[in-house]
Motif scaffolding. Structure first.
Motif, PDB file in Angstrom:
ATOM      1  N   VAL A  31      11.179  -4.052   9.847  1.00 60.07           N
ATOM      2  CA  VAL A  31      10.497  -4.550   8.657  1.00 60.07           C
ATOM      3  C   VAL A  31       9.765  -3.388   8.003  1.00 60.07           C
ATOM      4  CG1 VAL A  31       8.710  -6.076   7.753  1.00 60.07           C
ATOM      5  CG2 VAL A  31      10.220  -6.882   9.580  1.00 60.07           C
ATOM      6  N   ASP A  32       9.982  -3.216   6.698  1.00 60.55           N
ATOM      7  CA  ASP A  32       9.262  -2.183   5.954  1.00 60.55           C
ATOM      8  C   ASP A  32       7.989  -2.799   5.372  1.00 60.55           C
ATOM      9  OD1 ASP A  32       8.424  -0.193   4.031  1.00 60.55           O
ATOM     10  OD2 ASP A  32      10.459   0.615   4.111  1.00 60.55           O
ATOM     11  N   LEU A  33       6.875  -2.103   5.532  1.00 64.82           N
ATOM     12  CA  LEU A  33       5.610  -2.617   5.001  1.00 64.82           C
ATOM     13  C   LEU A  33       5.639  -2.759   3.482  1.00 64.82           C
ATOM     14  CD1 LEU A  33       2.936  -0.722   7.141  1.00 64.82           C
ATOM     15  CD2 LEU A  33       3.796  -3.048   7.430  1.00 64.82           C
ATOM     16  N   VAL A  34       6.593  -2.095   2.833  1.00 63.97           N
ATOM     17  CA  VAL A  34       6.694  -2.204   1.390  1.00 63.97           C
ATOM     18  C   VAL A  34       6.970  -3.648   0.964  1.00 63.97           C
ATOM     19  CG1 VAL A  34       9.168  -1.809   1.061  1.00 63.97           C
ATOM     20  CG2 VAL A  34       7.563  -0.895  -0.590  1.00 63.97           C
ATOM     21  N   LEU A  43      -6.961  -2.094   3.006  1.00 62.45           N
ATOM     22  CA  LEU A  43      -6.023  -3.155   2.637  1.00 62.45           C
ATOM     23  C   LEU A  43      -6.226  -4.375   3.521  1.00 62.45           C
ATOM     24  CD1 LEU A  43      -4.859  -0.616   1.290  1.00 62.45           C
ATOM     25  CD2 LEU A  43      -2.580  -1.436   1.873  1.00 62.45           C
ATOM     26  N   ASP A  44      -6.039  -5.541   2.950  1.00 63.54           N
ATOM     27  CA  ASP A  44      -6.082  -6.763   3.747  1.00 63.54           C
ATOM     28  C   ASP A  44      -4.969  -6.714   4.795  1.00 63.54           C
ATOM     29  OD1 ASP A  44      -8.177  -7.732   2.271  1.00 63.54           O
ATOM     30  OD2 ASP A  44      -6.948  -9.038   1.014  1.00 63.54           O
ATOM     31  N   GLY A  47       0.797  -1.211   0.000  1.00 65.41           N
ATOM     32  CA  GLY A  47       0.000   0.000   0.000  1.00 65.41           C
ATOM     33  C   GLY A  47       0.832   1.265   0.000  1.00 65.41           C
ATOM     34  N   ALA A  48       2.096   1.164  -0.384  1.00 65.63           N
ATOM     35  CA  ALA A  48       2.963   2.341  -0.466  1.00 65.63           C
ATOM     36  C   ALA A  48       2.511   3.241  -1.608  1.00 65.63           C
ATOM     37  CB  ALA A  48       4.413   1.921  -0.674  1.00 65.63           C
ATOM     38  N   ILE A  49       2.678   4.547  -1.421  1.00 66.41           N
ATOM     39  CA  ILE A  49       2.458   5.499  -2.505  1.00 66.41           C
ATOM     40  C   ILE A  49       3.724   5.521  -3.350  1.00 66.41           C
ATOM     41  CG2 ILE A  49       2.030   7.916  -3.093  1.00 66.41           C
ATOM     42  CD1 ILE A  49       0.477   8.156  -0.461  1.00 66.41           C
ATOM     43  N   VAL A  50       3.571   5.211  -4.645  1.00 67.05           N
ATOM     44  CA  VAL A  50       4.742   5.067  -5.516  1.00 67.05           C
ATOM     45  C   VAL A  50       4.788   6.122  -6.617  1.00 67.05           C
ATOM     46  CG1 VAL A  50       4.998   2.602  -5.046  1.00 67.05           C
ATOM     47  CG2 VAL A  50       3.534   3.358  -6.949  1.00 67.05           C
ATOM     48  N   ASP A  51       3.745   6.929  -6.722  1.00 63.04           N
ATOM     49  CA  ASP A  51       3.747   8.047  -7.672  1.00 63.04           C
ATOM     50  C   ASP A  51       2.906   9.159  -7.069  1.00 63.04           C
ATOM     51  OD1 ASP A  51       2.657   9.743 -10.005  1.00 63.04           O
ATOM     52  OD2 ASP A  51       4.129   8.490 -11.031  1.00 63.04           O
ATOM     53  N   LEU A  52       3.447  10.381  -7.065  1.00 62.72           N
ATOM     54  CA  LEU A  52       2.713  11.515  -6.491  1.00 62.72           C
ATOM     55  C   LEU A  52       3.047  12.776  -7.262  1.00 62.72           C
ATOM     56  CD1 LEU A  52       0.825  12.534  -4.208  1.00 62.72           C
ATOM     57  CD2 LEU A  52       2.899  13.011  -2.878  1.00 62.72           C
ATOM     58  N   ARG A  53       2.025  13.406  -7.823  1.00 63.40           N
ATOM     59  CA  ARG A  53       2.188  14.663  -8.559  1.00 63.40           C
ATOM     60  C   ARG A  53       1.415  15.759  -7.826  1.00 63.40           C
ATOM     61  NH1 ARG A  53       5.362  12.900 -13.295  1.00 63.40           N
ATOM     62  NH2 ARG A  53       5.130  10.635 -13.126  1.00 63.40           N
ATOM     63  N   PRO A  54       2.079  16.822  -7.431  1.00 63.46           N
ATOM     64  CA  PRO A  54       1.434  17.866  -6.616  1.00 63.46           C
ATOM     65  C   PRO A  54       0.674  18.889  -7.453  1.00 63.46           C
ATOM     66  CG  PRO A  54       3.766  18.353  -6.847  1.00 63.46           C
ATOM     67  CD  PRO A  54       3.535  17.038  -7.559  1.00 63.46           C
ATOM     68  N   ILE A  91       9.382   7.112  -2.104  1.00 56.85           N
ATOM     69  CA  ILE A  91       8.269   6.252  -1.714  1.00 56.85           C
ATOM     70  C   ILE A  91       7.630   6.813  -0.447  1.00 56.85           C
ATOM     71  CG2 ILE A  91       9.488   4.658  -0.141  1.00 56.85           C
ATOM     72  CD1 ILE A  91       8.076   2.377  -1.850  1.00 56.85           C
ATOM     73  N   ARG A  92       6.364   6.490  -0.233  1.00 59.07           N
ATOM     74  CA  ARG A  92       5.677   6.815   1.029  1.00 59.07           C
ATOM     75  C   ARG A  92       5.217   5.509   1.625  1.00 59.07           C
ATOM     76  NH1 ARG A  92       3.949   7.079   5.318  1.00 59.07           N
ATOM     77  NH2 ARG A  92       2.255   8.345   6.169  1.00 59.07           N
ATOM     78  N   SER A  93       5.868   5.105   2.748  1.00 63.69           N
ATOM     79  CA  SER A  93       5.579   3.817   3.363  1.00 63.69           C
ATOM     80  C   SER A  93       5.760   3.936   4.871  1.00 63.69           C
ATOM     81  CB  SER A  93       6.495   2.729   2.776  1.00 63.69           C
ATOM     82  OG  SER A  93       6.182   1.450   3.280  1.00 63.69           O
ATOM     83  N   ALA A  94       5.913   2.801   5.543  1.00 60.13           N
ATOM     84  CA  ALA A  94       6.121   2.775   6.998  1.00 60.13           C
ATOM     85  C   ALA A  94       6.965   1.567   7.358  1.00 60.13           C
ATOM     86  CB  ALA A  94       4.789   2.719   7.743  1.00 60.13           C
ATOM     87  N   LYS A  95       7.679   1.686   8.482  1.00 56.68           N
ATOM     88  CA  LYS A  95       8.497   0.597   9.007  1.00 56.68           C
ATOM     89  C   LYS A  95       8.067   0.287  10.433  1.00 56.68           C
ATOM     90  CE  LYS A  95      12.474   2.386   6.397  1.00 56.68           C
ATOM     91  NZ  LYS A  95      13.820   2.997   6.520  1.00 56.68           N
ATOM     92  N   LEU A  96       8.140  -0.986  10.775  1.00 51.31           N
ATOM     93  CA  LEU A  96       7.930  -1.429  12.157  1.00 51.31           C
ATOM     94  C   LEU A  96       9.254  -1.972  12.686  1.00 51.31           C
ATOM     95  CD1 LEU A  96       4.547  -3.400  12.290  1.00 51.31           C
ATOM     96  CD2 LEU A  96       5.042  -1.182  13.298  1.00 51.31           C
TER      97      LEU A  96
END
Length: 656
Positions: free
Chosen positions: A437-440, A459-460, A375-382, A425-430
């Motif tokens: 561990v990266d959620l990516v 997301l599941d 569920g990472a954001i992989v493309d972002l246009r402002p 990328i926009r994601s999160a790590k635990l």
């Protein structure tokens, strides 16, 4: 009832860009060659016949060259009267003896000319159209139409209400697959119809004041995974795209992928309040008598016939409405509001994987979420910046019309793939007891829903296994219409040890650019702001801006604000409740407990991006990159326990 709308568009391109090189092979160039003109017109007649035999209305995009051909003009008039076809005007197909004789150039891309030449060409073409038909067109188009061009056309010829205005992801990927010879660079735009803003064609208008006055449609409807990952010219609902991609059975001449792709466009009604759109834009070069794309002429004709026949079948079943471009513009104006987004939960139908992407587009952003990357954001246009980006000779962007990105996994690596550096990328790590561990890395699936004016991506749940702890986490992503923000919610559903605590690191690695090559990051300002210094809306406690810097890097009184070291101390050692890093490629970091916002101002693209958090106790941080990894990072760290929910917002603003 869901409505699936199709535009079928033909153009009698008398000197088609593909046929000219094949028909004239071994000869000196002669764009007035009788055989070439005759074949081109014959192919146009064939395409018209196939569409009409299958009960489909066509928008005929008359090219400049075709306006000098009496037979082409008469065919358009006849088919308008008999079949209800719309006679429109294309800004493609400029090359002909008359054009080259007047303008003394081989350029044919209208957006690449100087503004003075654009105006002259538009006047020539529109007035010639009026001379032949007695009226001005309601529709026009090209591979791309820049904002200055569109604004001029609408002001000078107000009858125009619809235009083909961009090719989705027609950027470096297409350039590379054309042997570095196809200088049409316009990544970053919508994949479905939109109302372009006066400031930038790619960025949809947020209100009437920004409205350019036209409805824009894309040049071809593309596969939103295959095109994003590779060359878009091989993956579209134009049948010959599928042949060019070799996505058919060479023995049976069948192409189920084409029908699956059309059906997936039909399914987008589920995510867009019952509305879906598809277009097919065809020039004669695709049906060259000598064959094309390793396919014989017979297969080229068969594929187009079969494609039109499938549309006819859907129409007879009441599942499709064929419209001309101007009819569609009227429908779209009545159906969509300015702030209503376009959404697409897209699945792989080509390679047999389970990959899903979610695409979101509104007047403030275009974003892509990759479920194969947790569920990472992989493309972002402002789009919130509504960046003015003049294109053509005499500007800073002769060919590159792309809307700049903050995140783009194809051009800036995405998740870590090298021995050094980071990608956007926009994601999160635990993390837990030294493990991270990266959620990516946690593949998942998404489900779309709508709650009022908020589109929700659920997301599941994913399970993360540390050495002595198992964590089940679920992500939800909220796209609130008109907010220019994305909310990401992490919910700890279960821990094998209910008393354990893990550290959640929400992060965004970003930069800016339009290609693979790095831009100058000097001038970017990274900030951590405390709750006392700035709220989430970017205002101080007295309602005054606390940015401390204008776009030229000066303070409110024209003075450059003091730099703050990474320990948050001012020049006299006094804490300011705020930390700033002026980008100098020095790999510095700063953090602030209880940060109300962490942000970056990128003057080069007039954009401010920030993260805010739901918990006032979360630690905000900023990171500067270095020359080998010219990125910046914004993030929040938060200790989180079983059954706890933590949200962050990604916010976009115009930075001036």
């Amino acid at each position: 009832m869901d409505k699936f709308i199709v535009n079928v568009i033909h153009r009698p391109e008398m000197v088609p860009e593909y046929s000219a090189t094949v028909t004239g092979q071994g000869k000196e160039e002669d764009i007035g060659d009788t055989a070439l003109l005759t074949e081109s017109l014959d192919i146009f007649k064939t395409q018209q016949r196939i569409a009409h035999e299958n009960g489909l209305k066509v928008t005929i995009h008359m090219t400049y060259a075709s306006l000098f051909n009496d037979e082409a003009v008469e065919i358009a008039k006849h088919d308008h009267e008999v079949y209800g076809d719309e006679i429109a005007l294309s800004l493609l197909g400029l090359p002909c003896e008359e054009f080259r004789g007047k303008y003394q150039t081989k350029d044919f891309c209208i957006w690449m000319f100087s503004m003075e030449e654009k105006k002259a060409i538009v006047n020539d073409v529109f007035e010639k159209f009026h001379d032949r038909f007695g009226f001005y067109p309601e529709s026009t188009g090209s591979y791309y139409m820049d904002a200055d061009l569109t604004n001029y056309i609408k002001k000078t010829y107000p009858s125009v209400k619809c235009a083909i205005a961009t090719c989705w992801e027609e950027g470096p990927k297409a350039y590379h697959t054309c042997n570095n010879s196809w200088y049409t660079l316009f990544d970053g735009g919508p994949w479905a119809p939109w109302i372009p803003s006066k400031q930038n064609t790619h960025a949809p208008a947020a209100n009437e004041a920004e409205d350019s006055g036209i409805v824009a449609i894309p040049h071809l409807s593309r596969d939103l995974i295959a095109c994003y990952d590779g060359n878009g010219s091989n993956f579209g609902t134009h049948p010959q795209n599928v042949l060019r991609g070799m996505i058919y059975d060479t023995k049976t001449w069948e192409y189920p992928y084409l029908y699956n792709l059309i059906d997936q466009y039909r399914s987008l009604a589920e995510y867009n309040n019952g509305y879906a759109y598809n277009m097919m834009f065809v020039g004669p070069g695709w049906m060259n008598k000598m064959g094309r794309w390793e396919a014989p002429y017979e297969l080229l004709v068969k594929s187009y016939t079969d494609g039109c026949r499938y549309y006819e079948q859907l129409k007879k079943e009441g599942k499709l409405v064929d419209m001309t471009m101007s009819e569609f513009a009227d429908y779209y104006r009545g159906k969509k509001s300015y702030t209503e987004p376009e959404c697409a939960l897209w699945r792989d139908i080509l390679y047999g994987s389970d990959k899903q992407l979610f695409w979101y587009c509104d007047p403030y952003m275009r974003a892509c979420v990759n479920m194969d990357q947790g569920g990472a954001i992989v493309d972002l246009r402002p789009y919130a910046a509504k960046l003015e980006w003049p294109v053509g000779i005499g500007t800073n962007h002769v060919q590159d019309a792309s809307y700049p990105f903050l995140i783009q996994e194809k051009y800036r690596a995405g998740y870590f793939t090298h021995y050094a550096g980071e990608g956007t990328i926009r994601s999160a790590k635990l993390s837990y007891k030294g493990e991270e561990v990266d959620l990516v890395l946690c593949r998942t699936k998404a489900h779309f829903s709508q709650d009022g004016k908020t589109r929700v991506l659920t997301l599941d749940p994913v399970t993360i296994e540390f050495r002595d702890l198992t964590v089940t986490l679920q992500t939800k992503e909220y796209f609130e219409e008109g907010s220019s923000s994305i909310r990401i919610e992490r919910n700890i559903l279960e821990m094998s040890d209910p008393d354990a605590e893990v550290t959640l690191n929400e992060y965004m690695v970003a930069c800016y650019g339009t290609t693979e090559y790095p831009e100058d990051m000097t001038g970017i300002i990274l900030r951590c702001k405390s709750a006392d210094g700035e709220g989430a809306n970017g205002e101080g406690v007295n309602g005054k801006s606390t940015d401390g810097e204008s776009m030229n890097g000066e303070g409110a009184n024209g003075e450059r604000p003091d730099r703050v070291s990474a320990d948050g101390k001012g020049v006299n050692g006094e804490s300011l409740g705020e930390k700033e890093i002026y980008y100098e490629y020095r790999c510095r970091e700063a953090s602030l407990a209880g940060a109300a916002a962490v942000s970056a101002v990128i003057p080069a693209i007039r954009t401010k991006v920030s993260l805010t958090a739901s918990d006032d106790a979360a630690e905000g941080y900023i990171k500067e990159g270095y020359a080998f990894s010219p990125m910046f990072t914004l993030g929040y760290r938060k200790t989180i326990s079983d059954k706890e929910v933590f949200s962050t917002w990604l916010n976009l603003e115009k930075a001036d």
